[in-house]
Scaffold this motif. Sequence first.
Motif, PDB file in Angstrom:
ATOM      1  N   UNK A   1       9.197  -3.863  -4.626  1.00  0.00           N
ATOM      2  CA  UNK A   1       9.525  -4.105  -3.207  1.00  0.00           C
ATOM      3  C   UNK A   1       8.588  -5.109  -2.552  1.00  0.00           C
ATOM      4  N   UNK A   2       7.708  -5.717  -3.305  1.00  0.00           N
ATOM      5  CA  UNK A   2       6.707  -6.652  -2.771  1.00  0.00           C
ATOM      6  C   UNK A   2       6.785  -8.006  -3.449  1.00  0.00           C
TER       7      UNK A   2
ATOM      8  N   UNK B   1      14.684   8.676  -8.536  1.00  0.00           N
ATOM      9  CA  UNK B   1      14.941   9.709  -7.520  1.00  0.00           C
ATOM     10  C   UNK B   1      14.262   9.355  -6.199  1.00  0.00           C
ATOM     11  N   UNK B   2      13.215   8.537  -6.250  1.00  0.00           N
ATOM     12  CA  UNK B   2      12.523   8.088  -5.042  1.00  0.00           C
ATOM     13  C   UNK B   2      13.095   6.776  -4.496  1.00  0.00           C
TER      14      UNK B   2
ATOM     15  N   UNK C   1       0.833  -1.204   0.000  1.00  0.00           N
ATOM     16  CA  UNK C   1       0.000   0.000   0.000  1.00  0.00           C
ATOM     17  C   UNK C   1       0.866   1.252   0.000  1.00  0.00           C
ATOM     18  N   UNK C   2       1.891   1.278   0.831  1.00  0.00           N
ATOM     19  CA  UNK C   2       2.777   2.452   0.861  1.00  0.00           C
ATOM     20  C   UNK C   2       3.477   2.648  -0.474  1.00  0.00           C
ATOM     21  N   UNK C   3       4.019   1.581  -1.055  1.00  0.00           N
ATOM     22  CA  UNK C   3       4.753   1.705  -2.308  1.00  0.00           C
ATOM     23  C   UNK C   3       3.829   2.147  -3.449  1.00  0.00           C
TER      24      UNK C   3
ATOM     25  N   UNK D   1       2.009   6.599  -6.855  1.00  0.00           N
ATOM     26  CA  UNK D   1       1.006   7.647  -6.998  1.00  0.00           C
ATOM     27  C   UNK D   1      -0.423   7.174  -7.167  1.00  0.00           C
ATOM     28  N   UNK D   2      -0.668   5.876  -7.029  1.00  0.00           N
ATOM     29  CA  UNK D   2      -2.044   5.391  -7.068  1.00  0.00           C
ATOM     30  C   UNK D   2      -2.762   5.813  -5.790  1.00  0.00           C
TER      31      UNK D   2
END
Length: 129
Positions: A117-118, A94-95, A17-19, A25-26
């Motif tokens: 990352x998941x 950059x992120x 969810x965080x990613x 940007x979803x």
Amino acid sequence: MRISLTSVFVDDQDVAQRFYTDVLGFVVKQNVPIGEDRWLTVVSPEEPEGTQLVLEPSGHPAVQPYKTALVQDGIPATAFAVDDVRAEYERLRALGVRFTQEPADMGSVTTAVFDDTCGNLIQIMHGDM
């Protein structure tokens, strides 16, 4: 007939969810507790009533071998359309997003692939599909 849902299997729904929201940007569309997991979907802020992406828990025994095989072979679990692959590549790098394939021109389509990352590789693409 039209597509209303699609999914990716994720190792941890909180991380996903965080990613998918903070980095990609979803926006969260649905977040409903179901036992230990959640019915968790995200959508593009550009199409809030569009196709929902289910951030599906990876709990089924068949999922991990499937995901592992895809990643080992460099195969993306899904693809997202972007307006400019190179600009999105730079924004995401950059992120701190790790790419496994830098932007590449493939005829009428430009693609790049990153690690979500998941446990998945995700392709971004632009062009005539």
